[in-house]
Design a protein around this motif. Structure first.
Motif, PDB file in Angstrom:
ATOM      1  N   LEU A  23       0.823  -1.208   0.000  1.00 33.37           N
ATOM      2  CA  LEU A  23       0.000   0.000   0.000  1.00 33.37           C
ATOM      3  C   LEU A  23       0.859   1.259   0.000  1.00 33.37           C
ATOM      4  O   LEU A  23       0.539   2.239  -0.689  1.00 33.37           O
TER       5      LEU A  23
ATOM      6  N   LEU B 132       0.831   4.293  -2.722  1.00 33.36           N
ATOM      7  CA  LEU B 132       0.579   5.685  -2.347  1.00 33.36           C
ATOM      8  C   LEU B 132       1.714   6.614  -2.736  1.00 33.36           C
ATOM      9  O   LEU B 132       1.465   7.768  -3.110  1.00 33.36           O
TER      10      LEU B 132
ATOM     11  N   THR C  90      -8.385  10.318  -0.584  1.00 34.35           N
ATOM     12  CA  THR C  90      -8.287   8.855  -0.655  1.00 34.35           C
ATOM     13  C   THR C  90      -6.929   8.383  -0.146  1.00 34.35           C
ATOM     14  O   THR C  90      -6.841   7.386   0.600  1.00 34.35           O
ATOM     15  N   HIS C  91      -5.884   9.093  -0.526  1.00 38.99           N
ATOM     16  CA  HIS C  91      -4.531   8.799  -0.047  1.00 38.99           C
ATOM     17  C   HIS C  91      -4.483   8.836   1.479  1.00 38.99           C
ATOM     18  O   HIS C  91      -3.961   7.911   2.123  1.00 38.99           O
TER      19      HIS C  91
ATOM     20  N   ILE D 289      -6.918   8.559   3.658  1.00 39.83           N
ATOM     21  CA  ILE D 289      -7.737   7.509   4.266  1.00 39.83           C
ATOM     22  C   ILE D 289      -7.015   6.167   4.200  1.00 39.83           C
ATOM     23  O   ILE D 289      -6.981   5.412   5.182  1.00 39.83           O
ATOM     24  N   LEU D 290      -6.441   5.856   3.037  1.00 40.06           N
ATOM     25  CA  LEU D 290      -5.691   4.599   2.933  1.00 40.06           C
ATOM     26  C   LEU D 290      -4.516   4.575   3.909  1.00 40.06           C
ATOM     27  O   LEU D 290      -4.216   3.538   4.517  1.00 40.06           O
ATOM     28  N   LEU D 291      -3.855   5.712   4.085  1.00 37.79           N
ATOM     29  CA  LEU D 291      -2.697   5.786   4.966  1.00 37.79           C
ATOM     30  C   LEU D 291      -3.100   5.569   6.419  1.00 37.79           C
ATOM     31  O   LEU D 291      -2.430   4.820   7.150  1.00 37.79           O
TER      32      LEU D 291
ATOM     33  N   LEU E 244      -5.912   2.062   6.719  1.00 39.08           N
ATOM     34  CA  LEU E 244      -5.486   0.737   6.259  1.00 39.08           C
ATOM     35  C   LEU E 244      -4.003   0.484   6.537  1.00 39.08           C
ATOM     36  O   LEU E 244      -3.660  -0.520   7.153  1.00 39.08           O
ATOM     37  N   VAL E 245      -3.123   1.379   6.095  1.00 38.20           N
ATOM     38  CA  VAL E 245      -1.693   1.153   6.329  1.00 38.20           C
ATOM     39  C   VAL E 245      -1.399   1.110   7.828  1.00 38.20           C
ATOM     40  O   VAL E 245      -0.682   0.214   8.301  1.00 38.20           O
TER      41      VAL E 245
ATOM     42  N   GLY F 275     -14.638   6.432   3.960  1.00 36.42           N
ATOM     43  CA  GLY F 275     -13.633   6.666   4.992  1.00 36.42           C
ATOM     44  C   GLY F 275     -14.157   6.349   6.376  1.00 36.42           C
ATOM     45  O   GLY F 275     -13.555   5.584   7.145  1.00 36.42           O
TER      46      GLY F 275
ATOM     47  N   VAL G 232     -14.903   2.532   7.291  1.00 33.83           N
ATOM     48  CA  VAL G 232     -13.838   1.637   7.763  1.00 33.83           C
ATOM     49  C   VAL G 232     -13.903   1.505   9.284  1.00 33.83           C
ATOM     50  O   VAL G 232     -13.813   0.398   9.837  1.00 33.83           O
TER      51      VAL G 232
END
Length: 241
Positions: free
Chosen positions: A60, A64, A82-83, A85-87, A90-91, A218, A221
């Protein structure tokens, strides 16, 4: 003028035709990721589950920061959200699963601190500064990831009621920020005023899409994680009964 001023770490805003040529091969970034992988292989233990969580987190991070996704965040605020939120959603928990650590402070403290960090970096003047210098950019990324890591780690070791409350509190603050961004009557983020047209969006439409992403998927999750813990709590109570 805006394209000259805003030179974020990921480069100038790309147009669709050049996106797939915009890989970020910054040697400092590649060295840092390689060093992190080497450190985990040396001290992270041989547990196969932890290695899988770490591999997923590294994949991930590559998406990113190395892939063209990094470049598109210079063009679209929706991609930047989105970046983030993923960071953070999830990460960070993947790294906690791979590298659990004891961090001082209770879960309530880290819920509050992470909210301050998350809201602070989405304040338009602060966000604009982060996209004006590499130092500002990496301070944003590391503080978001670090506070999220501490939050998820605190959730991991907290009693189930406290962990569920922390997840729901984080869901609410993220949803509220997303709603405020969605319903803002005018574009707020100067770096994206001139960069969205090539992607078929006005700056306001891009901002509204970003707010919806933060507000719905977001926040979802954290709701999903809270429901998972709630199901475990109910199962534990049934066994105890």
């Amino acid at each position: 003028m805006g394209e000259v001023i805003w030179l974020p770490y990921c480069g100038t805003a790309p147009v669709p035709g050049e996106l797939w040529s915009r890989w970020n091969l910054d040697p400092v970034l590649l060295f840092a990721l390689t060093l992190g992988i080497a450190a985990f292989l040396r001290w992270g233990g041989a547990d196969s589950a932890r290695r899988r969580w770490f591999a997923a987190a590294m994949a991930l991070l590559a998406l990113l920061f190395i892939s063209p996704f990094c470049a598109i965040t210079s063009a679209l605020f929706a991609a930047r959200v989105t970046h983030h939120i993923l960071l953070t959603a999830l990460v960070a928990p993947l790294l906690v699963a791979a590298c659990p650590a004891r961090i001082r402070g209770g879960v309530a403290l880290w819920v509050g601190l992470h909210a301050v960090v998350f809201w602070g970096w989405h304040a338009p003047p602060v966000y604009g500064w982060a996209l004006s210098s590499d130092a500002g950019y990496w301070l944003m990324q590391l503080s978001l990831l670090g506070s999220a890591f501490a939050l998820w780690n605190a959730i991991r070791i907290a009693p189930l009621p406290g962990a569920i409350a922390a997840l729901l509190g984080t869901m609410v603050q993220m949803g509220l920020l997303g709603a405020l961004i969605t319903f803002a009557p005018a574009p707020l983020y100067a770096p994206h005023l001139l960069s969205t047209t090539a992607w078929g969006l006005t700056a306001l439409e891009d901002q509204q899409l970003a707010g919806l992403i933060m507000w719905a998927p977001g926040a979802a999750v954290y709701l999903g994680a809270a429901l998972l813990l709630l199901s475990r709590w109910f199962a534990r109570e049934r066994v105890a009964a």
